[in-house]
Design a protein around this motif. Structure first.
Motif, PDB file in Angstrom:
ATOM      1  N   TYR A  73      10.392 -14.691 -34.895  1.00  0.00           N
ATOM      2  CA  TYR A  73      11.652 -15.419 -34.881  1.00  0.00           C
ATOM      3  C   TYR A  73      11.372 -16.910 -34.974  1.00  0.00           C
ATOM      4  O   TYR A  73      10.456 -17.419 -34.328  1.00  0.00           O
ATOM      5  N   GLY A  74      12.195 -17.596 -35.760  1.00  0.00           N
ATOM      6  CA  GLY A  74      12.011 -19.033 -35.939  1.00  0.00           C
ATOM      7  C   GLY A  74      12.661 -19.839 -34.837  1.00  0.00           C
ATOM      8  O   GLY A  74      13.540 -20.666 -35.084  1.00  0.00           O
ATOM      9  N   GLY A  75      12.219 -19.611 -33.610  1.00  0.00           N
ATOM     10  CA  GLY A  75      12.769 -20.312 -32.449  1.00  0.00           C
ATOM     11  C   GLY A  75      12.325 -19.629 -31.162  1.00  0.00           C
ATOM     12  O   GLY A  75      11.360 -18.862 -31.150  1.00  0.00           O
ATOM     13  N   VAL A 132       8.759 -23.588 -41.826  1.00  0.00           N
ATOM     14  CA  VAL A 132       9.068 -24.639 -42.801  1.00  0.00           C
ATOM     15  C   VAL A 132       9.387 -24.034 -44.167  1.00  0.00           C
ATOM     16  O   VAL A 132      10.040 -24.665 -44.993  1.00  0.00           O
ATOM     17  N   ASN A 133       8.963 -22.795 -44.389  1.00  0.00           N
ATOM     18  CA  ASN A 133       9.246 -22.156 -45.669  1.00  0.00           C
ATOM     19  C   ASN A 133      10.574 -21.411 -45.700  1.00  0.00           C
ATOM     20  O   ASN A 133      11.204 -21.309 -46.756  1.00  0.00           O
ATOM     21  N   VAL A 134      11.011 -20.857 -44.561  1.00  0.00           N
ATOM     22  CA  VAL A 134      12.236 -20.044 -44.578  1.00  0.00           C
ATOM     23  C   VAL A 134      13.331 -20.577 -43.666  1.00  0.00           C
ATOM     24  O   VAL A 134      14.460 -20.100 -43.720  1.00  0.00           O
ATOM     25  N   GLY A 135      13.018 -21.561 -42.814  1.00  0.00           N
ATOM     26  CA  GLY A 135      14.044 -22.176 -41.996  1.00  0.00           C
ATOM     27  C   GLY A 135      14.071 -21.721 -40.557  1.00  0.00           C
ATOM     28  O   GLY A 135      13.674 -20.604 -40.221  1.00  0.00           O
ATOM     29  N   LYS A 136      14.544 -22.597 -39.707  1.00  0.00           N
ATOM     30  CA  LYS A 136      14.694 -22.320 -38.282  1.00  0.00           C
ATOM     31  C   LYS A 136      15.667 -21.156 -38.084  1.00  0.00           C
ATOM     32  O   LYS A 136      16.684 -21.056 -38.754  1.00  0.00           O
ATOM     33  N   GLY A 137      15.313 -20.266 -37.150  1.00  0.00           N
ATOM     34  CA  GLY A 137      16.219 -19.180 -36.785  1.00  0.00           C
ATOM     35  C   GLY A 137      16.099 -17.919 -37.614  1.00  0.00           C
ATOM     36  O   GLY A 137      16.859 -16.968 -37.403  1.00  0.00           O
ATOM     37  N   LEU A 155       4.215 -10.718 -45.585  1.00  0.00           N
ATOM     38  CA  LEU A 155       4.451 -12.027 -44.994  1.00  0.00           C
ATOM     39  C   LEU A 155       4.724 -11.932 -43.491  1.00  0.00           C
ATOM     40  O   LEU A 155       5.347 -10.979 -43.028  1.00  0.00           O
ATOM     41  N   PHE A 156       4.262 -12.941 -42.762  1.00  0.00           N
ATOM     42  CA  PHE A 156       4.714 -13.226 -41.398  1.00  0.00           C
ATOM     43  C   PHE A 156       4.534 -12.029 -40.455  1.00  0.00           C
ATOM     44  O   PHE A 156       3.416 -11.569 -40.294  1.00  0.00           O
ATOM     45  N   ALA A 157       5.598 -11.536 -39.826  1.00  0.00           N
ATOM     46  CA  ALA A 157       5.456 -10.433 -38.873  1.00  0.00           C
ATOM     47  C   ALA A 157       4.841  -9.208 -39.537  1.00  0.00           C
ATOM     48  O   ALA A 157       4.070  -8.469 -38.906  1.00  0.00           O
ATOM     49  N   ALA A 158       5.168  -8.971 -40.801  1.00  0.00           N
ATOM     50  CA  ALA A 158       4.637  -7.789 -41.480  1.00  0.00           C
ATOM     51  C   ALA A 158       3.124  -7.876 -41.683  1.00  0.00           C
ATOM     52  O   ALA A 158       2.450  -6.841 -41.792  1.00  0.00           O
ATOM     53  N   GLN A 159       2.564  -9.089 -41.722  1.00  0.00           N
ATOM     54  CA  GLN A 159       1.102  -9.225 -41.795  1.00  0.00           C
ATOM     55  C   GLN A 159       0.429  -8.661 -40.556  1.00  0.00           C
ATOM     56  O   GLN A 159      -0.735  -8.268 -40.594  1.00  0.00           O
ATOM     57  N   GLY A 160       1.154  -8.680 -39.433  1.00  0.00           N
ATOM     58  CA  GLY A 160       0.556  -8.232 -38.176  1.00  0.00           C
ATOM     59  C   GLY A 160       0.227  -6.759 -38.151  1.00  0.00           C
ATOM     60  O   GLY A 160      -0.626  -6.326 -37.365  1.00  0.00           O
ATOM     61  N   THR A 196       4.153 -22.560 -40.275  1.00  0.00           N
ATOM     62  CA  THR A 196       4.079 -22.373 -41.729  1.00  0.00           C
ATOM     63  C   THR A 196       5.262 -21.556 -42.225  1.00  0.00           C
ATOM     64  O   THR A 196       5.903 -21.888 -43.228  1.00  0.00           O
ATOM     65  N   GLY A 197       5.543 -20.463 -41.508  1.00  0.00           N
ATOM     66  CA  GLY A 197       6.674 -19.627 -41.886  1.00  0.00           C
ATOM     67  C   GLY A 197       7.991 -20.360 -41.759  1.00  0.00           C
ATOM     68  O   GLY A 197       8.845 -20.294 -42.647  1.00  0.00           O
TER      69      GLY A 197
END
Length: 315
Positions: free
Chosen positions: A257-259, A295-300, A136-141, A292-293
């Motif tokens: 990071y979510g922000g 809204v699924n895991v939250g800000k921050g 997921l997310f950063a690990a997809q990179g 997308t990330g």
């Protein structure tokens, strides 16, 4: 051979990197009430949408990935003409239908590509491989950066394919979510009961934050630490230790990071991780988490991804 690379917009890499290396993005559409945004890895648009909507109502969001038909249309209109072989790398299929959509689309693409290529004056075969990043997310990179590196080194499709499939098994994704209530509410919206009300209430009351780990499509907590910043510091220290021990399978570390990224860089443990990467020739990628990330895991939320054998995290 012209090799093309495609990721979905949940893959947390900087947009300028993706554009510089001609990596195409399958967008995911996010709807919150009447507000709609096609998530195309535009960090400014993501932050504006975040500040306006996600913090208050993000757990209600509807996310819609590219459909089978949209993927098919993208390939037949352009990618089968521009490239001879395309790797389409997706978020883990255990958390999204994108892999299955791309896999289903690939059958029609491989059946119908000849007319489009012939019209462009090319009668050679076309091939396509859909790769589940299992993360997921950063690990997809991690896999995407390695695919870019191998392509630029002149490696052929068979070696790239084998390498991506190997890395998918050994990519370690970690996340510290700041708000368990948000995670629970989002999970309920999606029909996922993995975060119970009791654990969310208990965690919030005691300020306990989990360190979540994803590998091979499976996500589970590997530690529970009092306080968000101490949990992030522990995660950054763990990543730095694996870098310093020479355990990474690729010279790549990805953070998201979510922000605002400046806020992430102020978190404890960040400087140690940055120095560890610089001193060991590990390229550090930092990006605002996809909408997308978020809204699924939250800000921050903080996400760290790298490739290494075994997760070895001790809370």
């Amino acid at each position: 051979m012209r090799i093309g690379l495609v990721v979905d917009s949940a893959c947390d890499l900087p947009l300028d990197y993706l554009e510089q290396h001609n990596v195409d993005v399958l967008p995911i559409t996010v709807r919150i009430g009447e507000a709609v945004l096609a998530d195309r890895r535009n960090e400014q648009a993501t932050l504006e949408f975040l500040h306006a909507h996600v913090a208050e109502r993000g757990h209600e969001a509807q996310t819609t990935p590219y459909t089978v038909q949209q993927i098919q249309d993208l390939f037949l209109s352009r990618l089968v003409i521009d490239y001879d072989y395309v790797f389409c790398m997706t978020i883990t299929k255990t958390r999204s239908p994108i892999f299955d959509n791309a896999q289903q689309a690939s059958f029609a693409i491989l059946s119908d590509y000849k007319a489009a290529r012939s019209a462009a004056g090319n009668n050679t075969p076309f091939a396509l491989r859909v790769v589940d990043s299992q993360n997921l997310f950063a690990a997809q990179g991690i896999g995407a950066v390695e695919a870019v590196r191998l392509r630029e080194a002149g490696e052929g499709a068979p070696k790239i394919r084998a390498r991506l499939e190997h890395l998918a098994l050994h990519t370690q994704g970690y996340m510290v979510p700041p708000d368990l209530y948000y995670l629970r509410n989002r999970a309920r919206t999606k029909g996922d009961r993995s975060v119970s009300f009791i654990s969310a209430a208990l965690g919030s009351a005691l300020d306990i934050k989990p360190v979540l780990h994803c590998n091979r499509g499976e996500t589970a907590p590997v530690a529970k630490i009092k306080g968000f910043e101490p949990a992030v510091e522990k995660l950054f220290e763990h990543a730095a230790q694996r870098v310093e021990a020479g355990e990474l399978l690729t010279p790549t570390m990805c953070l998201s990071y979510g922000g605002e990224l400046e806020d992430m860089r102020k978190l404890p443990g960040y400087e140690r991780l940055r120095h560890a990467c610089a001193n060991n020739n590990i390229e550090l990628f930092e990006s605002v988490m996809s909408l997308t990330g978020m809204v699924n895991v939250g800000k921050g939320a903080v996400v760290v991804g790298f490739a290494a054998e075994g997760q070895k995290f001790h809370g």
